[in-house]
Design an enzyme around this catalytic site. Structure first.
Site, PDB file in Angstrom:
ATOM      1  N   GLU A   1       0.807  -1.222   0.000  1.00 32.48           N
ATOM      2  CA  GLU A   1       0.000   0.000   0.000  1.00 32.48           C
ATOM      3  C   GLU A   1       0.837   1.267   0.000  1.00 32.48           C
ATOM      4  O   GLU A   1       0.741   2.098   0.903  1.00 32.48           O
ATOM      5  CB  GLU A   1      -0.974   0.006   1.179  1.00 32.48           C
ATOM      6  CG  GLU A   1      -1.978  -1.127   1.118  1.00 32.48           C
ATOM      7  CD  GLU A   1      -3.104  -0.987   2.136  1.00 32.48           C
ATOM      8  OE1 GLU A   1      -3.026  -0.129   3.013  1.00 32.48           O
ATOM      9  OE2 GLU A   1      -4.093  -1.744   2.026  1.00 32.48           O
TER      10      GLU A   1
ATOM     11  N   GLU B   1      -5.096  -8.777   0.378  1.00 32.43           N
ATOM     12  CA  GLU B   1      -5.852  -8.532   1.616  1.00 32.43           C
ATOM     13  C   GLU B   1      -7.315  -8.293   1.295  1.00 32.43           C
ATOM     14  O   GLU B   1      -7.641  -7.609   0.322  1.00 32.43           O
ATOM     15  CB  GLU B   1      -5.366  -7.263   2.352  1.00 32.43           C
ATOM     16  CG  GLU B   1      -4.072  -7.406   3.073  1.00 32.43           C
ATOM     17  CD  GLU B   1      -3.649  -6.108   3.785  1.00 32.43           C
ATOM     18  OE1 GLU B   1      -4.516  -5.347   4.250  1.00 32.43           O
ATOM     19  OE2 GLU B   1      -2.429  -5.888   3.849  1.00 32.43           O
TER      20      GLU B   1
HETATM   21  C1  BG6 Z   1      -4.424  -2.314   5.163  1.00 34.10           C
HETATM   22  C2  BG6 Z   1      -3.074  -2.647   5.711  1.00 34.10           C
HETATM   23  O1  BG6 Z   1      -4.425  -0.954   4.959  1.00 34.10           O
HETATM   24  O2  BG6 Z   1      -5.548  -2.501   5.918  1.00 34.10           O
HETATM   25  C3  BG6 Z   1      -3.112  -3.471   6.975  1.00 34.10           C
HETATM   26  O3  BG6 Z   1      -2.235  -3.218   4.759  1.00 34.10           O
HETATM   27  C4  BG6 Z   1      -4.226  -2.971   7.861  1.00 34.10           C
HETATM   28  O4  BG6 Z   1      -1.864  -3.430   7.570  1.00 34.10           O
HETATM   29  C5  BG6 Z   1      -5.542  -3.222   7.134  1.00 34.10           C
HETATM   30  O5  BG6 Z   1      -4.279  -3.503   9.134  1.00 34.10           O
HETATM   31  C6  BG6 Z   1      -6.744  -2.836   7.932  1.00 34.10           C
HETATM   32  O6  BG6 Z   1      -6.639  -1.517   8.349  1.00 34.10           O
HETATM   33  P1  BG6 Z   1      -6.993  -1.105   9.836  1.00 34.10           P
HETATM   34  O7  BG6 Z   1      -6.813   0.358   9.900  1.00 34.10           O
HETATM   35  O8  BG6 Z   1      -8.396  -1.518  10.041  1.00 34.10           O
HETATM   36  O9  BG6 Z   1      -6.049  -1.879  10.683  1.00 34.10           O
END
Ligand code: BG6
Length: 476
Positions: free
Chosen positions: A168, A376
């Site tokens: 990201e 993800e």
């Molecule tokens: C993504 C990241 O932005 O989203 C992760 O790669 C992150 O590291 C995930 O944890 C979820 O975001 P958040 O803010 O809910 O932890």
């Protein structure tokens, strides 16, 4: 579609994590500090002042965690390497203890028939490099990052064939240099575009080097892709969405895949003196460092409207799990993001839009023609630990199931989808939101106030994903 294609036979049913969010052991075995180690200690930066000093202590529980992955039948596990475990000062001498940890982890995964996917950079820059030359704002980082990556390729490339460069880039750059909510906490557009350009160069160089070390491997970035929708069918709204797609998505993905910045966005920035400085050789390097696939982290889409009145600021994120704090964000004259009333939202105000994932996959396929790896996707939610150590996270099952169905639709549309990694396998530290925002199939018994016993407990979704994998998604 009336009939759906099956998921490919070698589909990577996976799950993902990041070093800072799970490992703990922040100074164990000669690890150096990262920018997150210090940023989280600044009062007021994170929910209840939480940090990753212990996190879920995966560093000392990795065998147990991998055994649970094995029990689930996970086919792939995406994890990140903490740069400052390998090079405590960011460069210089290799810390063999750091290498040993990841060697053990990789070997353990392979023992359980799990394909390791390495992310080389998930935001935890060695603090030494931030202090020495300002991290991503200096071109010195291109060499240091490349050297770090080559060490990883050399040490792990014999067993690891699937690699992610920057996680990201769009998020760590915009949050780090525009919103100021991530380290180094800067709020300056010009500096943001400049640091981003340097990150592009570092990314391209690391991809270029990869080919000579792991010739039978694949490498690509993980981009946080939130497809832009027009808020209405008014042409001004459609144009706003085009602008948003170009500024928040193509600005990065075009560089990765075409080695070029998109024209309209470039001109807009140039007119305002915000375009990054391009030096001789930059564009050649960018053209040479092309990825083998596009990795995407998909959470939500964005609906955009014209922005004549000029909302300038970034959106304020809601870090306490109380719904309803959505704020419009955007760029004056170009677009502003509005709440999409057709979709539901999570407790942290993230829109839940499974079909948006199919749209994302289709757009990447038609614009870039690359295979996609979903690195993800998942739901951050409050979970309740019930009597008898059970967690009935039906909402998480519903979330993942609906997104996987859209993946299958996309495969049937002709998208080449390599795999799907949920975020995340175990619960973990959600950078700014503490431990209450849980994403895992495995509940970790800890909260913001206490590390408790860090007990690992399988949630209902654990058994559900296990059966999806067993059936190669045929039961979806
Ligand atoms: C993504 C990241 O932005 O989203 C992760 O790669 C992150 O590291 C995930 O944890 C979820 O975001 P958040 O803010 O809910 O932890």
């Amino acid at each position: 579609h009336t009939t759906l294609d099956s998921f490919p036979e070698n589909f990577l049913w996976g799950s993902a994590s990041a070093a800072y969010q799970i490992e703990g052991g922040w100074d164990q075995d000669a690890k150096g500090p990262s920018v997150w180690d210090s940023f989280t200690k600044i009062p007021g930066k994170t929910f209840k002042g939480t940090n990753g000093d212990v996190a879920v202590d995966h560093y000392n529980h990795f065998k147990l965690d991998v055994a649970l992955m094995g029990e689930m039948g996970l086919k792939a596990y995406r994890f990140s390497i903490a740069w400052s475990r390998i090079y405590p000062e960011g460069r210089g001498e290799i810390n063999e203890q750091g290498i040993a940890f990841y060697n053990n982890l990789i070997n353990e995964l392979i023992k359980h028939n799990i394909t390791p996917i390495i992310t080389v950079y998930h935001w935890d820059l060695p603090e030494a490099l931030q202090k020495e030359y300002g991290g991503w704002e200096s071109r010195n980082i291109i060499e240091d990052f490349n050297n770090y990556c080559m060490t990883l390729y050399e040490r792990f490339g014999d067993r690891v064939k699937d690699w992610i460069t920057l996680n990201e880039q769009n998020i760590f750059i915009s949050h780090g240099y525009l919103e100021g909510s991530h380290p180094p906490g800067v709020q300056d557009k010009k500096r943001m575009y400049q640091a981003n350009h340097i990150a592009n160069l570092a990314n391209a160089k690391a991809i270029k080097s990869f080919k000579s070390y792991v010739s039978d491997g694949k490498i690509g970035p993980s981009f946080a892709y939130g497809p832009a929708y027009p808020y209405s069918s008014h042409p001004e709204s459609v144009l706003a969405a085009e602008n948003a797609e170009e500024f928040v998505n193509h600005w990065w993905m075009d560089i990765y895949c075409f080695g070029k910045y998109p024209e309209a966005a470039w001109r807009y920035l140039e007119e305002r003196g915000l375009a990054p400085e391009i030096k001789e050789g930059d564009m050649e390097l960018l053209a040479e460092g092309k990825p083998d696939f596009m990795g995407i982290n998909y959470y939500q889409t964005g609906a955009y409207e014209k922005n004549a009145d000029g909302v300038l600021k970034g959106a304020k994120e809601n870090h306490d799990g109380k719904k309803g704090n959505f704020t419009e964000s955007g760029v004056k004259g170009l677009y502003k993001r509005k709440r999409n009333t057709y979709v539901d939202t999570t407790n942290w105000d993230w829109e839940i839009d499974p079909m948006g994932l199919r749209i994302a996959l289709r757009r990447i396929t038609s614009r870039y023609g690359l295979p996609v790896l979903i690195t993800e996707n998942g739901l951050g939610a409050f979970d309740e630990l019930e009597k008898g150590d059970s967690i009935n996270d039906d909402y998480r099952i519903a979330y993942i199931e609906s997104h996987l169905r859209q993946c299958r639709e996309a495969i049937t549309d002709g998208v080449e989808l390599l795999g799907y990694c949920t975020w995340s396998f175990t619960d973990l530290l959600s950078w700014l939101n503490g431990y209450q925002k849980r994403y895992g199939f495995i509940y970790i018994n800890r909260d913001e106030d206490s590390e408790k016993d860090l007990r690992r407990i399988k949630k209902k979704s654990f058994y559900w994903y296990k059966s999806v994998i067993e059936n190669n998604g045929e039961n979806l």
